[in-house]
Design a protein around this motif. Sequence first.
Motif, PDB file in Angstrom:
ATOM      1  N   TYR A  84      35.137  58.280  46.523  1.00  0.00           N
ATOM      2  CA  TYR A  84      35.227  59.698  46.189  1.00  0.00           C
ATOM      3  C   TYR A  84      36.421  59.970  45.291  1.00  0.00           C
ATOM      4  CZ  TYR A  84      31.968  60.717  50.029  1.00  0.00           C
ATOM      5  OH  TYR A  84      30.871  60.768  50.844  1.00  0.00           O
ATOM      6  N   THR A  85      36.338  61.071  44.555  1.00  0.00           N
ATOM      7  CA  THR A  85      37.529  61.718  44.027  1.00  0.00           C
ATOM      8  C   THR A  85      37.934  62.750  45.061  1.00  0.00           C
ATOM      9  OG1 THR A  85      36.925  61.414  41.702  1.00  0.00           O
ATOM     10  CG2 THR A  85      38.475  63.167  42.217  1.00  0.00           C
ATOM     11  N   GLN A 146      41.768  56.210  40.318  1.00  0.00           N
ATOM     12  CA  GLN A 146      40.608  55.452  40.758  1.00  0.00           C
ATOM     13  C   GLN A 146      39.892  56.152  41.912  1.00  0.00           C
ATOM     14  OE1 GLN A 146      41.600  51.780  42.672  1.00  0.00           O
ATOM     15  NE2 GLN A 146      43.586  52.526  43.336  1.00  0.00           N
ATOM     16  N   PRO A 147      38.597  55.877  42.095  1.00  0.00           N
ATOM     17  CA  PRO A 147      37.900  56.398  43.274  1.00  0.00           C
ATOM     18  C   PRO A 147      38.535  55.820  44.534  1.00  0.00           C
ATOM     19  CG  PRO A 147      36.345  55.501  41.666  1.00  0.00           C
ATOM     20  CD  PRO A 147      37.709  55.074  41.237  1.00  0.00           C
ATOM     21  N   VAL A 168      38.840  66.717  54.725  1.00  0.00           N
ATOM     22  CA  VAL A 168      38.930  66.214  53.355  1.00  0.00           C
ATOM     23  C   VAL A 168      37.835  66.842  52.502  1.00  0.00           C
ATOM     24  CG1 VAL A 168      38.886  64.162  51.883  1.00  0.00           C
ATOM     25  CG2 VAL A 168      39.853  64.014  54.194  1.00  0.00           C
ATOM     26  N   GLU A 169      38.228  67.289  51.310  1.00  0.00           N
ATOM     27  CA  GLU A 169      37.273  67.774  50.316  1.00  0.00           C
ATOM     28  C   GLU A 169      37.271  66.791  49.147  1.00  0.00           C
ATOM     29  OE1 GLU A 169      38.218  71.732  49.116  1.00  0.00           O
ATOM     30  OE2 GLU A 169      38.652  72.393  51.158  1.00  0.00           O
ATOM     31  N   GLY A 170      36.082  66.424  48.688  1.00  0.00           N
ATOM     32  CA  GLY A 170      36.009  65.473  47.590  1.00  0.00           C
ATOM     33  C   GLY A 170      34.637  65.408  46.971  1.00  0.00           C
ATOM     34  N   THR A 171      34.571  64.706  45.838  1.00  0.00           N
ATOM     35  CA  THR A 171      33.338  64.545  45.078  1.00  0.00           C
ATOM     36  C   THR A 171      32.937  63.082  45.071  1.00  0.00           C
ATOM     37  OG1 THR A 171      33.994  66.373  43.633  1.00  0.00           O
ATOM     38  CG2 THR A 171      32.224  64.925  42.852  1.00  0.00           C
ATOM     39  N   PRO A 172      31.688  62.757  45.422  1.00  0.00           N
ATOM     40  CA  PRO A 172      31.255  61.348  45.412  1.00  0.00           C
ATOM     41  C   PRO A 172      31.372  60.747  44.025  1.00  0.00           C
ATOM     42  CG  PRO A 172      29.645  62.737  46.525  1.00  0.00           C
ATOM     43  CD  PRO A 172      30.614  63.663  45.848  1.00  0.00           C
ATOM     44  N   ARG A 173      31.724  59.452  43.983  1.00  0.00           N
ATOM     45  CA  ARG A 173      31.823  58.721  42.734  1.00  0.00           C
ATOM     46  C   ARG A 173      30.933  57.489  42.796  1.00  0.00           C
ATOM     47  NH1 ARG A 173      36.615  59.128  39.742  1.00  0.00           N
ATOM     48  NH2 ARG A 173      35.727  57.477  38.455  1.00  0.00           N
ATOM     49  N   ARG A 174      30.212  57.249  41.735  1.00  0.00           N
ATOM     50  CA  ARG A 174      29.422  56.028  41.632  1.00  0.00           C
ATOM     51  C   ARG A 174      30.276  54.964  40.938  1.00  0.00           C
ATOM     52  NH1 ARG A 174      23.904  56.339  42.385  1.00  0.00           N
ATOM     53  NH2 ARG A 174      23.075  58.423  42.730  1.00  0.00           N
ATOM     54  N   THR A 175      30.403  53.814  41.569  1.00  0.00           N
ATOM     55  CA  THR A 175      31.146  52.723  40.947  1.00  0.00           C
ATOM     56  C   THR A 175      30.167  51.675  40.449  1.00  0.00           C
ATOM     57  OG1 THR A 175      31.366  51.645  43.094  1.00  0.00           O
ATOM     58  CG2 THR A 175      33.183  53.050  42.386  1.00  0.00           C
ATOM     59  N   ARG A 176      30.472  51.129  39.307  1.00  0.00           N
ATOM     60  CA  ARG A 176      29.570  50.163  38.694  1.00  0.00           C
ATOM     61  C   ARG A 176      29.839  48.740  39.171  1.00  0.00           C
ATOM     62  NH1 ARG A 176      30.421  52.739  32.850  1.00  0.00           N
ATOM     63  NH2 ARG A 176      32.168  53.638  33.962  1.00  0.00           N
ATOM     64  N   THR A 257      37.767  49.689  39.317  1.00  0.00           N
ATOM     65  CA  THR A 257      38.831  50.278  40.123  1.00  0.00           C
ATOM     66  C   THR A 257      38.654  50.175  41.619  1.00  0.00           C
ATOM     67  OG1 THR A 257      37.729  52.417  39.938  1.00  0.00           O
ATOM     68  CG2 THR A 257      39.429  51.913  38.316  1.00  0.00           C
ATOM     69  N   ASP A 258      37.587  49.557  42.120  1.00  0.00           N
ATOM     70  CA  ASP A 258      37.422  49.505  43.567  1.00  0.00           C
ATOM     71  C   ASP A 258      37.330  48.082  44.097  1.00  0.00           C
ATOM     72  OD1 ASP A 258      34.933  48.983  42.475  1.00  0.00           O
ATOM     73  OD2 ASP A 258      33.866  49.758  44.218  1.00  0.00           O
ATOM     74  N   GLN A 259      37.786  47.093  43.327  1.00  0.00           N
ATOM     75  CA  GLN A 259      37.563  45.701  43.699  1.00  0.00           C
ATOM     76  C   GLN A 259      38.856  44.931  43.932  1.00  0.00           C
ATOM     77  OE1 GLN A 259      34.546  44.864  44.318  1.00  0.00           O
ATOM     78  NE2 GLN A 259      33.660  46.732  43.520  1.00  0.00           N
ATOM     79  N   PHE A 260      39.943  45.602  44.248  1.00  0.00           N
ATOM     80  CA  PHE A 260      41.235  44.919  44.322  1.00  0.00           C
ATOM     81  C   PHE A 260      41.556  44.483  45.747  1.00  0.00           C
ATOM     82  CE2 PHE A 260      42.047  48.247  40.906  1.00  0.00           C
ATOM     83  CZ  PHE A 260      41.402  47.500  39.960  1.00  0.00           C
ATOM     84  N   LYS A 261      40.590  43.953  46.457  1.00  0.00           N
ATOM     85  CA  LYS A 261      40.809  43.554  47.847  1.00  0.00           C
ATOM     86  C   LYS A 261      41.289  42.110  47.899  1.00  0.00           C
ATOM     87  CE  LYS A 261      37.401  46.738  49.738  1.00  0.00           C
ATOM     88  NZ  LYS A 261      36.213  46.897  50.573  1.00  0.00           N
TER      89      LYS A 261
END
Length: 261
Positions: A84-85, A146-147, A168-176, A257-261
Amino acid sequence: MLLSAREMIFIVCCIWVQDRLHVKADNIMLQKPRRLSSTYKWKSDGKDYYYHSYYANDGSKIRWPARSGFQAGPYWQGDLQGFYTVHNITVTSDDHTTFASDIRDAYIGVSSVDIKCPDDDVTWCGQWPADTLPRETLTFSCSHVQPVRFVRVWRNITGYLTVQEVEVEGTPRRTRAAKYNKSLNKKLYTPLTSVYAISASDCGIKCYKTQPCLGFSYNPSADPSCLLATSTKSTTATDWVTYSITDCSNHITCDLTDQFK
């Protein structure tokens, strides 16, 4: 004075529009998975009572709060179960004077990764003031690149953390589909540039913004701590971690931006 039918319709429409404009945003944290760094236990009449993590996002501001045990760096974390954002995080302190102070100076933040240490890879959204009152509700606005998936409330002390409710308030984000391979004790062999970064996530964002960038290495103890490169060739280096893109082209048009594990 009697109103005409046209005037009545106009008034009703205005009231309807006003109500629509003031509809409260959905609480995307409601009843989502969550955890406490530890759980406070209270004994009464031979029975044990626990201040569970789910009390902080059960939708109630009048029932029991979530409360950690006495420890170093207590935290509460909620999992949005998607990226989310996040726009706003609303936190409420306990309604009893005894525990209300256990949120003083707490930090509120978001993260793209599930982490154990509260200071790693967290974007701060705000800090709770020192002069806490019982059942006080404060809203913190977030600004992050980043999301994110996780919401955190934590204290950099040895003590307790008590949270009545987190919304929490937020907007869903699609990650590629970009993915990284993670290599421990590896360092990029030919870095394109070296920059300062506060976390692996921050280093990855800098890679994303530097086009093309096919990989990055991060070492929090190094100066500078972040290496970016157009080649994923690496060499052995203690305390470094290297992330190599596996399924993106050299032009890097995908979201990394969502793969830094």
